[in-house]
Scaffold this active site. Structure first.
Site, mmCIF file in Angstrom:
data_model
loop_
_atom_site.group_PDB
_atom_site.id
_atom_site.type_symbol
_atom_site.label_atom_id
_atom_site.label_comp_id
_atom_site.label_asym_id
_atom_site.label_seq_id
_atom_site.Cartn_x
_atom_site.Cartn_y
_atom_site.Cartn_z
ATOM 1 N N GLU A 205 0.783 -1.231 0.000
ATOM 2 C CA GLU A 205 0.000 0.000 0.000
ATOM 3 C C GLU A 205 0.819 1.287 0.000
ATOM 4 O OE1 GLU A 205 -3.578 0.301 -0.020
ATOM 5 O OE2 GLU A 205 -3.218 -1.721 -0.758
ATOM 6 N N SER B 75 -51.268 -30.507 35.756
ATOM 7 C CA SER B 75 -51.027 -31.015 37.112
ATOM 8 C C SER B 75 -49.655 -30.643 37.665
ATOM 9 C CB SER B 75 -51.188 -32.533 37.129
ATOM 10 O OG SER B 75 -52.530 -32.875 36.848
#
Length: 792
Positions: free
Chosen positions: A100, A489
């Site tokens: 770069e 239940s």
């Protein structure tokens, strides 16, 4: 005028012309410089202050961890993991600099030489092949400017780059650049990209991998090693050649890197893969408490109580339980039937959906019925590029759905009664028939019922497992926390605990006989009945709960009072709306699985409420602890009450509706739950280690089918899950608190038994509540003397 004067005149004309041009250019240049200077001055005034870079605080990843520190989910807008420049390897930094900005350490933010060189390269190539922007310019653009392409933006970029270079060390600029830059597929910065592409940290990258990353900034999508591996390889070679030119590596090192075979890891979606229902619950909690920005931008570290291994076991057992349930309900038919001419194209689509690595014993795949041999009772199945044999013995369950005929009587006799040639079906891979290179398969179908499972560690309240449905990809609705279903239940132990604190004992006798409840105000008559539609007459409280007798429980509730029972339920962590009528004794009001587990955990924790803990700690990006779990234990009922309920629930397992889980072969207390029309099936139980609850049902609340009670549909999932998570753990017993006494009683009367009574049993009582009267053989005692007739 003489001829000798002519050259002089010409010289004067040229001199005047030169002077005119000189002053024109000078004045124009001067004016241009003034204009440009004025423009730059005003442009400069409008530039952001670069000193904000000193407070670099970019959005970073929020990570969620399991109980062993494994990352189970990430949340972010930009997937960035900040890494100090000292932790970035020299070869990675050099790879980026070579690719770069080779003169990075020489220029002052702007590199005129590189700009000119790039211009010639681009002219020579006839395209943009090299940029002239320095790393410093890229930092300026990334932090302060928009990506627009204009002279104005480029000029601002150059000014900022110069300022940045003057005010920051080169290493600081590299730190900003390598953490900020976008490198494709949601990865910002080199650390995130290293994890994205290679499943490694930057410190672990070799030269070949460093070169791949350094080749990405110019065009991350174009050079993606996921999507365009050839282009990525070409770009890698460019980076390596640039590193040779700059003297960073030798040709030999470059050749070794070029030859290295890259292992590109597909980016994993941890959120979906691991424990999605759990992490989604945590995500919602954090966002509600700290806000969306904190969750997605501030890089929180969220530590949870979830155990991945236990979670995986739970998911497997839910799948198994739902497949078993689905088979009991019958076969709903093939996915579809296709024309013969579509076989090849459809087989290709199956092969794409189920590649070779999907063909593992136990996996379920799609297949096409190619032929049926009626005499041999076998069907030939094509599964993409694979073949399978389906015997009738592996599909006998496939009777018509909702059949009233008994399960075993309805088993099929002919393959043709179920399947046709070119049917598309699901099959499970049983085993490879090696001699013929065929798979033996069994017929399957996708379950349509749902299930939820939670497990909480006793003593801490840590929620180790939470699964809110069979598949998070299909439905994100969390049936463990968001759903409100009738517990049936399984709600009864709450009523019984309230009764214990009202003076009842396990030996109290309740009349289980028919009665009618009249409600003149609403013109309502209700005649409750037991599940098997029989009545047991005078029954000890222990037996009433073990057999899950409805009428006996309703009579207890009527005696202690509905309001009292509801207040008691609130104390145990039941916050959902409860109907103010006797039907709550049978679990008629919708509650969540989380609420039910909270209540049962109080029994397991000797009367103490420990709020369920999902999040154990939250840490901000700077290491500050924002919150930590408060494992405060609040006493809400007496330890003696909690123990008596535990003892009663042990009887449910030993002698009652929970008999299936006796196979755990260790102390366990629990209760089944089944609602009217068999819409919901529950089992909630606990050992001294864990409290676990399972719910099974349909989202549309249709019936689960004949006989699909909590015992049959839910408890097998609970049992297999608990077996596996407790496999290597020592057997523990429930602790008996001070204040509990045991007395031998007559189970028919609930009174103390005579010493020579052969049918007497030991029963537990709170100190001071044990019966004092002894039943003697000569005693002439009637029902009126010893039986409670509750409100009747």
């Amino acid at each position: 005028m003489s001829d000798k004067n002519k050259p002089k005149k010409k010289r004067n004309i040229f001199l005047r012309l030169f002077k005119w041009l000189f002053w024109s250019v000078f004045i124009s240049g001067f004016i241009g410089v003034i204009i440009l200077g004025t423009y730059i001055y005003y442009l400069y005034q409008d530039l952001p202050k670069i000193y904000s870079l000193n407070d670099y605080r970019p959005p970073i990843v929020t990570s969620i961890f399991s109980d062993d520190g494994t990352v189970i989910a990430e949340f972010f807008k930009e997937r960035r993991i900040i890494i100090p420049v000292k932790d970035i390897s020299q070869k990675l930094k050099r790879a980026f600099i070579a690719a770069e900005d080779s003169r990075f350490f020489k220029h002052q933010g702007i590199d005129v030489i590189s700009i000119i060189r790039a211009a010639f390269k681009n002219i020579e190539a006839g395209a943009i092949v090299q940029g002239g922007s320095t790393i410093t310019q890229q930092v300026a653009k990334s932090f302060f400017l928009s990506p627009e392409r204009s002279f104005n933006r480029k000029l601002k970029e150059a000014i900022l780059a110069y300022q940045i270079d003057r005010n920051f060390e080169k290493e600081q600029i590299l730190y900003l650049y390598l953490n900020q830059i976008y490198l494709g597929h949601g990865a910002y910065g080199v650390e995130s990209a290293a994890e994205n592409y290679f499943g490694k940290k930057t410190a672990e990258l070799n030269l070949a991998e460093c070169a791949i990353l350094a080749g990405l900034p110019q065009a991350p999508s174009k050079y993606s090693p996921f999507r365009h591996p050839e282009r990525a390889k070409d770009r890698q070679l460019y980076v390596l050649n640039r590193m040779i030119e700059e003297g960073y590596i030798t040709k030999e090192e470059a050749e070794e890197a070029k030859a290295f075979e890259l292992d590109i890891k597909p980016r994993r979606n941890l959120y979906i893969e691991n424990v999605p229902y759990y992490t989604e619950h945590v995500r919602q909690t954090i966002e509600k408490k700290y806000g969306r920005d904190a969750l997605y931008l501030e890089g929180l570290k969220i530590y949870t109580a979830v155990n991945i291994e236990m979670q995986n076991i739970a998911q497997e057992e839910i799948q198994k339980g739902l497949y078993d349930l689905d088979k009991r309900q019958g076969y709903r038919g093939p996915i579809k039937n296709i024309p013969m001419e579509e076989i090849e194209s459809y087989s290709q689509s199956i092969q794409n959906e189920f590649p070779d690595d999907s063909f593992i014993e136990g996996n379920i795949v799609k297949g096409i019925v190619i032929s049926i041999d009626a005499s041999a009772k076998v069907a030939s199945i094509r599964m993409g590029g694979k073949r399978g044999l389906l015997k009738i013995s592996d599909m006998r369950w496939a009777r018509k759905p909702n059949s009233e005929v008994a399960y075993y009587e309805a088993r099929i006799r002919k393959i043709e009664d179920v399947l046709q040639v070119y049917d598309v079906i699901f099959v499970k891979l049983k085993n490879m028939l090696k001699d013929e290179q065929l798979w033996e398969v069994s017929l399957e179908q996708e379950p349509s019922a749902q299930s939820a499972l939670m497990a909480i560690e006793t003593g801490t309240g840590n929620v180790k497992v939470m699964i809110g449905g069979k598949d998070f990809r299909e439905s994100q609705f969390n049936r463990a926390t968001q759903s409100r279903r009738q517990p049936g239940s399984s709600f009864k132990p709450i009523v019984y605990a309230a009764a214990i604190d009202k003076g009842y004992t396990p030996a109290s006798i309740i009349y289980d006989t028919a009665f009618t409840f009249n409600d003149p105000e609403n013109d309502l008559k209700w005649k409750p009945k037991n599940y098997h539609e029989t009545f047991y007459g005078p029954t000890p409280m222990r037996t009433a709960l073990a057999k899950s007798l409805n009428v006996a429980t309703i009579k207890i509730l009527k005696d202690i009072g509905i309001g009292y029972a509801i207040d008691y339920a609130r104390k145990l962590g039941i916050n959902s709306n409860l109907n103010r009528d006797l039907s709550i004794a049978l679990g008629s009001s919708g509650v969540s699985l989380l609420e039910m587990l909270t209540a049962y955990s109080i029994f397991a924790n000797q009367g103490y409420l420990i709020e369920p803990v999902f999040i154990t700690k939250v840490v901000d990006r700077n290491g500050n602890v924002l919150e930590e779990a408060n494992y405060e234990a609040k006493k809400v009922i007496e330890d003696t009450t909690a123990y008596i309920i535990t003892s009663l629930l042990e009887s449910v397992v030993k002698d009652g509706t929970g008999k299936r889980v006796k196979a755990l072969n260790r102390p366990v207390a629990g209760k089944t739950g089944t609602t009217n029309d068999l819409n919901d099936a529950w089992f909630i139980g606990y050992t001294p280690d864990y409290v676990t609850g399972v719910w099974v049902g349909f989202d549309n609340e249709q019936s689960l089918g004949k006989g699909e009670t909590g015992s049959r549909a839910a408890s097998p999932i609970w049992l297999e899950f608990m077996k596996r998570i407790l496999e290597d753990k020592p057997i523990k017993v429930f602790q008996i608190p001070n204040g509990i006494v045991f007395s031998r009683i007559d189970p028919k009367t609930g009174l103390l038994a005579s010493p020579d009574a052969s049918d007497s049993v030991f029963e537990c009582f709170k100190a001071g509540t044990a019966p004092t009267k002894t039943v003697q053989k000569s005693d002439n005692i009637t029902d009126k003397d010893i039986f409670y007739k509750l409100g009747m």
